[in-house]
Design a protein around this motif. Structure first.
Motif: not given
Length: 103
Positions: A85, A67-72, A74-75
């Protein structure tokens, strides 16, 4: 904590990486003796920061199930999350996944 991965050879060849790996081992030992000692996390962050700044080409690709990689991912670029990241992914080089992905 489960077994840590063996850091890749380039980390042992880099004096700063090697010193920080030794610092993490020392800090981990100290944390077993003193409940309030939090130097282990600081040492992990220092090594991840060094890897992101000086060994970016050796940092693993983004995690596909994170989820953290997915968040980064999308930024927008203007948020400047690239180094954070990279630090997140760099932790896989020296920490077990269940610990590395906490930050």
């Amino acid at each position: 904590m489960t077994d840590r991965p063996v850091p890749p050879p380039f980390m042992w060849a880099c004096r700063r990486c090697a010193d920080l790996l030794i610092d993490i081992a020392t800090a981990t030992a100290l944390s077993t003796e003193h409940d309030l000692y939090d130097g282990t996390v600081r040492c992990q962050l220092m090594l991840a920061g060094h890897l992101a700044a000086h060994h970016l080409d050796a940092i693993p690709e983004p995690h596909t199930d994170c989820p953290r990689c997915d968040f980064y991912a999308k930024q927008p670029d203007r948020q400047h999350f690239e180094s954070l990241w990279a630090e997140h992914r760099a932790r896989d080089l020296f920490l077990p996944a269940e610990v590395a992905r906490l930050m």
